[in-house]
Scaffold this motif. Sequence first.
Motif, PDB file in Angstrom:
ATOM      1  N   ALA A  99       0.929  -1.108  -0.090  1.00  0.00           N
ATOM      2  CA  ALA A  99      -0.005  -0.223  -0.067  1.00  0.00           C
ATOM      3  C   ALA A  99       0.677   1.234   0.056  1.00  0.00           C
ATOM      4  O   ALA A  99       0.635   2.220  -0.635  1.00  0.00           O
ATOM      5  CB  ALA A  99      -1.033  -0.054   1.308  1.00  0.00           C
ATOM      6  N   ILE A 100       1.981   1.320   0.732  1.00  0.00           N
ATOM      7  CA  ILE A 100       2.984   2.319   0.792  1.00  0.00           C
ATOM      8  C   ILE A 100       3.257   2.666  -0.384  1.00  0.00           C
ATOM      9  O   ILE A 100       3.194   3.860  -1.025  1.00  0.00           O
ATOM     10  CB  ILE A 100       3.838   2.179   1.802  1.00  0.00           C
ATOM     11  CG1 ILE A 100       3.166   2.154   3.336  1.00  0.00           C
ATOM     12  CG2 ILE A 100       4.958   3.123   1.962  1.00  0.00           C
ATOM     13  CD1 ILE A 100       4.159   1.741   4.427  1.00  0.00           C
ATOM     14  N   LEU A 101       4.162   2.025  -1.080  1.00  0.00           N
ATOM     15  CA  LEU A 101       4.749   1.977  -2.492  1.00  0.00           C
ATOM     16  C   LEU A 101       3.920   2.163  -3.525  1.00  0.00           C
ATOM     17  O   LEU A 101       4.111   2.897  -4.490  1.00  0.00           O
ATOM     18  CB  LEU A 101       5.658   0.880  -2.698  1.00  0.00           C
ATOM     19  CG  LEU A 101       6.924   0.690  -1.759  1.00  0.00           C
ATOM     20  CD1 LEU A 101       7.819  -0.494  -1.907  1.00  0.00           C
ATOM     21  CD2 LEU A 101       7.803   1.778  -1.735  1.00  0.00           C
ATOM     22  N   GLY A 102       2.658   1.370  -3.466  1.00  0.00           N
ATOM     23  CA  GLY A 102       1.636   1.630  -4.536  1.00  0.00           C
ATOM     24  C   GLY A 102       1.190   3.156  -4.567  1.00  0.00           C
ATOM     25  O   GLY A 102       1.049   3.584  -5.720  1.00  0.00           O
ATOM     26  N   TYR A 103       0.371   3.571  -3.417  1.00  0.00           N
ATOM     27  CA  TYR A 103       0.040   4.720  -3.327  1.00  0.00           C
ATOM     28  C   TYR A 103       1.091   5.766  -3.686  1.00  0.00           C
ATOM     29  O   TYR A 103       0.588   6.918  -4.215  1.00  0.00           O
ATOM     30  CB  TYR A 103      -0.684   5.205  -2.279  1.00  0.00           C
ATOM     31  CG  TYR A 103      -2.040   4.398  -2.401  1.00  0.00           C
ATOM     32  CD1 TYR A 103      -3.051   4.752  -2.986  1.00  0.00           C
ATOM     33  CD2 TYR A 103      -2.428   3.272  -1.289  1.00  0.00           C
ATOM     34  CE1 TYR A 103      -4.233   4.048  -3.129  1.00  0.00           C
ATOM     35  CE2 TYR A 103      -3.367   2.686  -1.159  1.00  0.00           C
ATOM     36  CZ  TYR A 103      -4.509   3.030  -1.996  1.00  0.00           C
ATOM     37  OH  TYR A 103      -5.752   2.208  -2.061  1.00  0.00           O
ATOM     38  N   THR A 104       2.372   5.736  -3.287  1.00  0.00           N
ATOM     39  CA  THR A 104       3.205   6.751  -3.505  1.00  0.00           C
ATOM     40  C   THR A 104       3.545   6.716  -5.056  1.00  0.00           C
ATOM     41  O   THR A 104       3.736   8.065  -5.721  1.00  0.00           O
ATOM     42  CB  THR A 104       4.613   6.743  -2.893  1.00  0.00           C
ATOM     43  OG1 THR A 104       5.247   5.262  -3.160  1.00  0.00           O
ATOM     44  CG2 THR A 104       4.518   6.649  -1.445  1.00  0.00           C
ATOM     45  N   GLN A 105       3.646   5.802  -5.805  1.00  0.00           N
ATOM     46  CA  GLN A 105       3.541   5.904  -7.136  1.00  0.00           C
ATOM     47  C   GLN A 105       2.446   6.537  -7.778  1.00  0.00           C
ATOM     48  O   GLN A 105       2.674   7.181  -8.796  1.00  0.00           O
ATOM     49  CB  GLN A 105       3.631   4.383  -7.552  1.00  0.00           C
ATOM     50  CG  GLN A 105       5.214   3.576  -7.303  1.00  0.00           C
ATOM     51  CD  GLN A 105       5.182   2.373  -7.851  1.00  0.00           C
ATOM     52  OE1 GLN A 105       4.864   2.065  -8.827  1.00  0.00           O
ATOM     53  NE2 GLN A 105       6.065   1.467  -6.908  1.00  0.00           N
ATOM     54  N   LEU A 106       1.232   6.266  -7.375  1.00  0.00           N
ATOM     55  CA  LEU A 106       0.168   6.614  -7.962  1.00  0.00           C
ATOM     56  C   LEU A 106       0.219   8.276  -7.616  1.00  0.00           C
ATOM     57  O   LEU A 106      -0.374   9.102  -8.645  1.00  0.00           O
ATOM     58  CB  LEU A 106      -1.020   6.144  -7.303  1.00  0.00           C
ATOM     59  CG  LEU A 106      -1.464   4.713  -7.585  1.00  0.00           C
ATOM     60  CD1 LEU A 106      -2.735   4.313  -6.864  1.00  0.00           C
ATOM     61  CD2 LEU A 106      -1.933   4.702  -9.161  1.00  0.00           C
ATOM     62  N   LEU A 107       0.669   8.658  -6.421  1.00  0.00           N
ATOM     63  CA  LEU A 107       0.608  10.194  -6.257  1.00  0.00           C
ATOM     64  C   LEU A 107       1.569  10.893  -7.371  1.00  0.00           C
ATOM     65  O   LEU A 107       1.345  12.050  -7.625  1.00  0.00           O
ATOM     66  CB  LEU A 107       1.030  10.518  -4.696  1.00  0.00           C
ATOM     67  CG  LEU A 107      -0.089  10.176  -3.870  1.00  0.00           C
ATOM     68  CD1 LEU A 107       0.282  10.285  -2.512  1.00  0.00           C
ATOM     69  CD2 LEU A 107      -1.157  10.961  -3.818  1.00  0.00           C
ATOM     70  N   GLU A 108       2.806  10.139  -7.840  1.00  0.00           N
ATOM     71  CA  GLU A 108       3.598  10.762  -8.663  1.00  0.00           C
ATOM     72  C   GLU A 108       2.912  11.071  -9.950  1.00  0.00           C
ATOM     73  O   GLU A 108       3.522  12.027 -10.612  1.00  0.00           O
ATOM     74  CB  GLU A 108       4.680   9.781  -8.917  1.00  0.00           C
ATOM     75  CG  GLU A 108       5.684   9.858  -7.487  1.00  0.00           C
ATOM     76  CD  GLU A 108       6.768   9.030  -7.838  1.00  0.00           C
ATOM     77  OE1 GLU A 108       7.015   8.422  -8.784  1.00  0.00           O
ATOM     78  OE2 GLU A 108       7.751   8.710  -6.705  1.00  0.00           O
ATOM     79  N   HIS A 109       1.738  10.439 -10.250  1.00  0.00           N
ATOM     80  CA  HIS A 109       1.095  10.928 -11.359  1.00  0.00           C
ATOM     81  C   HIS A 109       0.027  11.833 -11.523  1.00  0.00           C
ATOM     82  O   HIS A 109      -0.727  12.177 -12.149  1.00  0.00           O
ATOM     83  CB  HIS A 109       0.520   9.443 -12.180  1.00  0.00           C
ATOM     84  CG  HIS A 109       1.556   8.485 -12.554  1.00  0.00           C
ATOM     85  ND1 HIS A 109       2.100   7.564 -11.678  1.00  0.00           N
ATOM     86  CD2 HIS A 109       1.886   8.239 -13.968  1.00  0.00           C
ATOM     87  CE1 HIS A 109       3.068   6.918 -12.254  1.00  0.00           C
ATOM     88  NE2 HIS A 109       2.835   7.347 -13.883  1.00  0.00           N
ATOM     89  N   ASP A 110      -0.034  12.574 -10.219  1.00  0.00           N
ATOM     90  CA  ASP A 110      -1.058  13.604  -9.872  1.00  0.00           C
ATOM     91  C   ASP A 110      -0.559  14.879  -9.995  1.00  0.00           C
ATOM     92  O   ASP A 110       0.468  15.522  -9.827  1.00  0.00           O
ATOM     93  CB  ASP A 110      -1.501  13.376  -8.290  1.00  0.00           C
ATOM     94  CG  ASP A 110      -2.497  14.245  -7.981  1.00  0.00           C
ATOM     95  OD1 ASP A 110      -3.016  15.213  -8.800  1.00  0.00           O
ATOM     96  OD2 ASP A 110      -3.263  13.884  -6.884  1.00  0.00           O
ATOM     97  N   ALA A 111      -1.323  15.325 -11.299  1.00  0.00           N
ATOM     98  CA  ALA A 111      -0.836  16.737 -11.871  1.00  0.00           C
ATOM     99  C   ALA A 111      -0.927  17.689 -10.847  1.00  0.00           C
ATOM    100  O   ALA A 111      -0.245  19.119 -11.249  1.00  0.00           O
ATOM    101  CB  ALA A 111      -1.334  16.897 -13.392  1.00  0.00           C
ATOM    102  N   LEU A 112      -1.789  17.709  -9.840  1.00  0.00           N
ATOM    103  CA  LEU A 112      -2.163  18.728  -8.984  1.00  0.00           C
ATOM    104  C   LEU A 112      -1.057  19.136  -7.799  1.00  0.00           C
ATOM    105  O   LEU A 112      -1.315  20.059  -7.162  1.00  0.00           O
ATOM    106  CB  LEU A 112      -3.514  18.522  -8.413  1.00  0.00           C
ATOM    107  CG  LEU A 112      -4.715  18.523  -9.420  1.00  0.00           C
ATOM    108  CD1 LEU A 112      -5.916  18.268  -8.731  1.00  0.00           C
ATOM    109  CD2 LEU A 112      -4.754  19.672 -10.268  1.00  0.00           C
ATOM    110  N   LEU A 113      -0.197  18.011  -7.816  1.00  0.00           N
ATOM    111  CA  LEU A 113       0.550  18.225  -6.584  1.00  0.00           C
ATOM    112  C   LEU A 113       1.966  19.332  -6.923  1.00  0.00           C
ATOM    113  O   LEU A 113       2.298  19.564  -8.103  1.00  0.00           O
ATOM    114  CB  LEU A 113       1.513  16.892  -6.298  1.00  0.00           C
ATOM    115  CG  LEU A 113       0.592  15.683  -5.948  1.00  0.00           C
ATOM    116  CD1 LEU A 113       1.462  14.458  -5.685  1.00  0.00           C
ATOM    117  CD2 LEU A 113      -0.087  16.143  -4.598  1.00  0.00           C
TER     118      LEU A 113
END
Length: 417
Positions: free
Chosen positions: A56-70
Motif C-alpha cells: 500500500a505504501i509504495l503503491g500509493y506513492t507511485q500513484l501520487l507521482e502521477h497526480d498533476a495537481l501536486l
Amino acid sequence: SRRAYISSNQNIRLRIEADLREQALKDAKEEAEIANQAKSTFLSSMSHELRTPLNAILGYTQLLEHDALLSEKQRKEIREIDSAGNMLLELVNQILDLARIEEGNLRVSLESIPLQNVLQECKSLIKPMANARHIMLDVIDDTTCHVIADHTRLKQVILNLMSNAIKYNHENGSVTVRYSFPTEGRVCIEVKDTGYGIPRNKINHIFDPFFRLEENSRKIEGTGIGLAISNKLTQMMKGTLSVQSELGQGSTFWVDLPCSAECPCMENPDIQENEKKQQGKQQEPEKASDKILVVEDNPSNLKLISSQLTTLGYKADLASNGKEALNMIMHNHYALVLTDCNMPIMDGYDLVTEIRNNNISVPVVALTADAFPESEEACIKAGMNDRIIKPVSLQKLNDTLQQWLKTGNKYRDSGNQ
C-alpha cells in the motif's frame, strides 16, 4: 569366568552408551529440523506481513507521482517516502535471502541464458541511479555468449555490484562493465568503478554479512548484506566472485561463470560479435478492450490495484473472493485474471483449479505477498501462468500485463495443455 563376566559387562555398557549417543543425536536432529521448520514458517509469515503494508505504501506513492495537481515540494516529499519504502523492501528481501541460503532452502535453476539480455536489463534498471549521481555508466553488452546460471540470481548479483559501484563512487565518476573469456569455457564479467576503494586490511571481510566500510557508513544507504548474498549466489551457480581495490582509486569486482555448450566462445574465446539481431516491435495490447478481473479480499489492496490498472489504462472488474470471481468468469469474458492466493471462501489456488476444470483459457497471474520459492511452485502447480510479488511497481505490473496480453500471443499454458 570373571574375565568373561567383566568383558561382557563392558560390552553391554558400551552398547548402551552408543545407543544413548545415537538416540541423543537423533533427538537433536529432530529438534533442529523442528526449529528449522519453525524458522522457515516464521520467515514466510513475516515476509507476507511486511509486504502487505509495503504494498500500500509504495503503491500509493507511485500513484501520487502521477497526480498533476501536486506541488514540487509535495512531489519531493513523496519521492522521499518512496525511497525509504524501497530501502525497507530491499532490507526485507536481503534478510530473507540470506536466511534461506544459510538454511539451504534457496535453490537456483541453472540453465543456458544469453548474457547480453542480463547485461541489458541491468543497464536499463541501474541507469536512473547513475544519472541521479551524474556518474557515467559504460556497459558493453554486445555479446552472443550464453552462460550457465540462474537468470534472476545472476541479474541480482550484477545489479548489486553495479549499485555498489555507484553508491561508493564520487560525483561525476564512472562505472564500466566489461566481459572477457579468460579461459575456454569461462566468461568473466567485470564491474569497475572510480570510487573510494577498500582499505587493504578490510578487503578480506568484504563478503562477510553485515560488514560495511566505517568511513562511508554514515552517508551511504545499505545493509551490508548484498555482497555476502552475491558471493553465496555466485558459488551456487558454480562461479566465483573476486575483488581488487586500491584506496582512493576505486574497485573492480569479477564474476567468473561457466559458458554453456552452444556459446560461440567455446569455439573461439576471442569472439566479439557487434551485430545485434533486429527484433520486430511487438504491438502493445489494446488496453481499452482488455478487461481484467482482480480478485483480492483485502479492501485496501483491492482499491490500490484497481487504481494502478486505471493509471496504466486498463479496465478492471473486482471480486473479493474466489467464489465470486468464478461466477463472474463464467458469465463474462476477461483477458486476464489477477488473483491473491490466500482468501476466505475460495482461495486463489482453488479458483484457478476450477477455471482449468471448466476449460477456460484465460491467463491467471498470482498477486501475492509470499516471496518464497515454494509459493511460486504452488502457483504453477495449481495452474497459474505467472506470479507477481507484493509490493508491485507500476512498471512490473505493466510489463507482466503486456507479456500476457500482447497481440498475437494468446494464452500460453504453463503445464496445463
